[in-house]
Design a protein around this motif. Structure first.
Motif, PDB file in Angstrom:
ATOM      1  N   ASP A 116      59.266 -36.657  46.047  1.00 22.19           N
ATOM      2  CA  ASP A 116      57.938 -35.625  46.540  1.00 22.19           C
ATOM      3  C   ASP A 116      56.410 -35.715  47.293  1.00 22.19           C
ATOM      4  OD1 ASP A 116      56.689 -37.462  44.542  1.00 22.19           O
ATOM      5  OD2 ASP A 116      55.662 -35.945  43.452  1.00 22.19           O
ATOM      6  N   LEU A 140      56.752 -33.140  52.107  1.00 27.97           N
ATOM      7  CA  LEU A 140      56.176 -32.519  50.419  1.00 27.97           C
ATOM      8  C   LEU A 140      56.188 -31.182  50.762  1.00 27.97           C
ATOM      9  CD1 LEU A 140      54.507 -33.464  48.052  1.00 27.97           C
ATOM     10  CD2 LEU A 140      52.681 -33.614  50.392  1.00 27.97           C
ATOM     11  N   LYS A 141      57.268 -30.746  49.668  1.00 24.33           N
ATOM     12  CA  LYS A 141      57.375 -29.344  49.896  1.00 24.33           C
ATOM     13  C   LYS A 141      55.767 -28.501  48.666  1.00 24.33           C
ATOM     14  CE  LYS A 141      60.903 -25.919  49.668  1.00 24.33           C
ATOM     15  NZ  LYS A 141      62.037 -25.726  49.167  1.00 24.33           N
ATOM     16  N   LEU A 142      54.946 -28.052  49.406  1.00 23.03           N
ATOM     17  CA  LEU A 142      53.876 -27.182  48.943  1.00 23.03           C
ATOM     18  C   LEU A 142      54.104 -25.546  48.627  1.00 23.03           C
ATOM     19  CD1 LEU A 142      51.201 -28.982  49.828  1.00 23.03           C
ATOM     20  CD2 LEU A 142      52.367 -30.143  47.808  1.00 23.03           C
ATOM     21  N   MET A 143      53.667 -25.343  47.864  1.00 24.14           N
ATOM     22  CA  MET A 143      53.247 -23.444  47.363  1.00 24.14           C
ATOM     23  C   MET A 143      52.697 -22.832  46.971  1.00 24.14           C
ATOM     24  SD  MET A 143      56.009 -21.132  44.844  1.00 24.14           S
ATOM     25  CE  MET A 143      57.802 -20.892  46.338  1.00 24.14           C
ATOM     26  N   LYS A 144      52.213 -21.780  47.025  1.00 28.51           N
ATOM     27  CA  LYS A 144      50.870 -21.794  46.921  1.00 28.51           C
ATOM     28  C   LYS A 144      51.399 -19.308  46.844  1.00 28.51           C
ATOM     29  CE  LYS A 144      46.771 -20.919  48.844  1.00 28.51           C
ATOM     30  NZ  LYS A 144      45.443 -21.001  49.497  1.00 28.51           N
ATOM     31  N   CYS A 170      54.058 -21.046  51.870  1.00 28.01           N
ATOM     32  CA  CYS A 170      55.087 -22.263  50.440  1.00 28.01           C
ATOM     33  C   CYS A 170      55.386 -22.710  52.040  1.00 28.01           C
ATOM     34  CB  CYS A 170      56.378 -21.076  50.954  1.00 28.01           C
ATOM     35  SG  CYS A 170      57.305 -23.086  50.197  1.00 28.01           S
ATOM     36  N   LEU A 201      46.654 -32.579  48.697  1.00 33.15           N
ATOM     37  CA  LEU A 201      47.518 -31.537  47.970  1.00 33.15           C
ATOM     38  C   LEU A 201      46.037 -30.199  47.822  1.00 33.15           C
ATOM     39  CD1 LEU A 201      49.147 -33.306  45.214  1.00 33.15           C
ATOM     40  CD2 LEU A 201      49.668 -32.265  47.501  1.00 33.15           C
ATOM     41  N   SER A 205      45.861 -26.299  48.734  1.00 36.13           N
ATOM     42  CA  SER A 205      45.556 -25.197  47.106  1.00 36.13           C
ATOM     43  C   SER A 205      44.187 -24.698  46.804  1.00 36.13           C
ATOM     44  CB  SER A 205      46.616 -25.852  46.316  1.00 36.13           C
ATOM     45  OG  SER A 205      46.155 -27.417  45.754  1.00 36.13           O
TER      46      SER A 205
END
Lengths: 286, 286, 286, 286
Positions: A116, A140-144, A170, A201, A205
């Motif tokens: 991650d 680093l794969k993130l999503m809102k 994303c 992070l 976010s």
């Protein structure tokens, strides 16, 4: 020239408790002369096989106290040992092994791979120049799923994108920062205590109970940079690349349904990308 | 910022005969202001969706006469249409479709994908600066089974590599050359008539009846550069990266056999790499 | 259990002329007893490291006359040498090296990798059962830019696909055929003289001057099977998988343009797939 | 035939709190007739585009209560809606999004991708047959740095592997189990409450304070199967594939050092593999 993807695992034991550091190292050199290219004279060429041996020997002798210290050790070794080397650069990335836990109890010798975000670093030095150290995190794969929009952009006859004030944001993050000239940093302390990863992070976010509206990928990139620079004094410059994956709301009108952003399809190609490098004034002026 | 991997196929018909050009385009821009990063003000931002539309519209209107001309068209369009753009760069690579032949007869509309080297190009321009054009070939995997060695290299206590005068030389080539400032070149003519690809293959392998001894990967890289520069006058600078795959002769002594370089195992990681950029004197001095 | 991706190159020399065969082998075994699973008793287990050694030793001793013969040799070796083996299966695929040519003259020791379809084979045997041999080609990417449609299909309230009588047909082919029980075939003769690959290309594309209309991917799959079965008497059963890549005509109406199937975008996910296995009556009845 | 990799995200909102389920679905059908293959008659063919629409519509209407229930819904829909379908199979895998936490507080709409094992399931049904449901986990990479050996194996003239009683055991696990005929299971309850994943980790690694000796990969596979069958009564059969990555202790004698299993190099190809399927007696007899 150099050797890429030198992969190995350094196992450290304290009694029955084991610690692992598996890494992938790339080391590149530039020599004083180009005679091997021009004349086929190899007398100054350090074989890439020897480069690999040196990396493994240093891992055996010094261990890998931190990724950064290990990259520094390699650079220093080449600079001090070989007078024909005028430039050396070493990249180290870590395989994300984490200690297994059973019902909260850490296991003494079992590990699981948890990719991650991949931690990496880089050290480079020109002869007579400073040793520069960089560190970073990638993949680093993130999503809102809300609190993101894109409005008020430039429009002309080629614009078909509608304005949106509630879309999914994303993306895959690449962050790389410079510590400037090498000093006696405690690199793991910066990583773990200053919590750079947590900064990223959090900036992405926003507060856990409500998030924070992002008017563009660009602004999110900037927030990440500002937060890291404000929280981690050792960071001089930070580059962030955000490759975004767009989620398309499926039009279900001709299927007789109203899709209120419930079913979305990821659009993997083409993908947008934005990059920004931000530094401290003093540092950039220097 | 920009849009990556815009994939599309441009179909051109002459009567019943079809011609295809499938490409992957990446276009990146830099704007006059960074207000979208700092203030979240998007008023100058050309959405990456619009970038994609423009690329597709140009393909529709102009076709893809050559990869290079198409990249130039895109750069020019952004520079002339948007005053807020201060830099534009476009990369184009081609999907290697080849016309099918049946018993030597070319098929009017059927194609096969033959990825033995991928052709690509790049164009870039700063506002008020020249439009620079590059072209290249990548993912070209070549092998010589003899006429290659590596001897007389630098040795110390970390050297375990033996000297060799007969080894396999295998690698993946990346070649990228600059045509300098954009002029009215016939790019396909340079590609097909001057046979840059054939130059590279010839420099790598030597005469078909005997080959030519290579004392190192470095020297092979240099030979490729020298031959291209001597044969293709439009090329100003050429960069070559050779990522080599080493073939290890399997030791079969403890299996009771003598292996006279008959059975070899490819060592994919770690891999060595050498890079060199070579240009014409006049051009480099300018 | 077994060993996968045993990669090696077998070099064969005739005077100064070199011949290469680089392959990837997977060999799997089943044993008479499962005591290693149940009791941790390894006494019958042939280590996968030994499997690898045997594959390399057979390559050294016998060479690789054909992929199929080599797979047969491996199966026979395990069956005759180890009484605890009740089943053996070997898969061999070839790295697509082709001899380089300079102005039409073949080079004695230089090769280029041309991955336009990968040749593979499989041999398997149960103790006391026949040795079965299969061969095939995979990763063969083909395209027709016309003479393809899809009409008259089943429709209901979930159908949004329009009927089309002129679309691009593009896909990646996997073909695998059975020669039935192993006999003294000249496998390379079947491959080269009967031109199985050419059959597949011809059935896909139709006559070079006009093509042949395909009403569906399914029908194209069937044509390939029928042609191979009719032309190559040794083939008993043939399985074909066609993974299709759909090309979407870009709607340019809101960009003020009429796109007459000139600019198309490949849709890589999701992708359709159709599979069919077709055999000779006598063979399937047996 | 069917549609593969139908990727989409199903967003579910409860007030301001968001829940995401991103999946990849493959659905394959077999029809009563093969007339589309033989005659090019498409009248019974449900286009793969319609298959995709149906999957998206079901996601919109029913949501994705569990992966398994969603796969069952899809199978049932095809069986009840289309009389020409004689067999349907659906595979669903999940993108491993996890809710972000800031200082222990869960975020209402932000997620991170944590690919430490991918959860998947499969449902299949023949007309007039039972609906079978499978579930599993794949791409789970685990490592033990001791308590593993391999001794007492079968030896002959091709054996070069030494016996070892202290080696690293590392591999990628694929586990797939059958729930047998579909009943009113609470699939997430089985997953979360029975902790199948934790069973697998525990069987692999042994007690946290000392581990458990593994005499072979095969025995470790068996332990995983036995523990899952003993702890989760709904599981009827479990298949485990363990692809092992061997870590080679680097010989540093000729570099003047003694390497006490401190520096090891992963050997990625070739790799060994072992597979075993274990079921309950009653189930296998039925």
């Amino acid at each position: 020239y150099g050797k890429n993807t030198i992969k190995f695992l350094r196992l450290h034991r304290e009694g029955k408790k084991h610690f692992v550091k598996e890494v992938e190292v790339c080391t590149h050199l530039r020599l004083t002369s180009a005679q091997e290219y021009l004349d086929g004279n190899n007398s100054l060429v350090i074989p890439t096989d020897t480069i690999k041996n040196i990396v493994l020997v240093l891992a055996k002798k010094n261990g890998i106290p931190t990724l950064e210290q290990f990259a520094i050790d390699i650079c220093k070794h080449f600079m001090t040992t070989f007078s024909q080397v005028v430039y050396v650069k070493t990249y180290v990335q870590e395989v994300p092994w984490q200690r297994l836990h059973e019902n909260g109890v850490p296991h003494i010798h079992s590990f699981i791979c948890v990719p991650d975000g991949i931690r990496f670093c880089e050290a480079e030095q020109c002869r007579n120049g400073p040793l520069l150290v960089f560190a970073g995190i990638k993949d680093l794969k993130l999503m809102k799923t809300t609190q993101s929009g894109f409005e008020g952009f430039y429009k002309n006859e080629h614009t078909t994108l509608p304005e949106r004030n509630d879309r999914i944001l994303c993306g895959e993050l690449f962050c790389k920062w410079s510590y400037g000239e090498c000093r006696n940093f405690d690199f793991d302390c910066i990583w773990y205590t200053n919590k750079i990863r947590e900064c990223i992070l959090e900036a992405f976010s926003g507060p856990p109970d409500c998030g924070e509206y992002s008017p563009s990928y660009q602004k999110t990139v900037n927030r990440i940079q500002m937060l890291v620079l404000s929280k981690v004094s050792q960071v001089q410059v930070i580059e962030v690349i955000l490759n975004n994956i767009f989620y398309d709301v499926v039009d279900m009108k001709n299927l007789g349904l109203t899709n209120d952003k419930e079913v979305l399809v990821p659009v993997e190609t083409p993908y947008g990308s934005c990059t920004c490098t931000l530094g401290r004034k003093k540092f950039l002026e220097a």
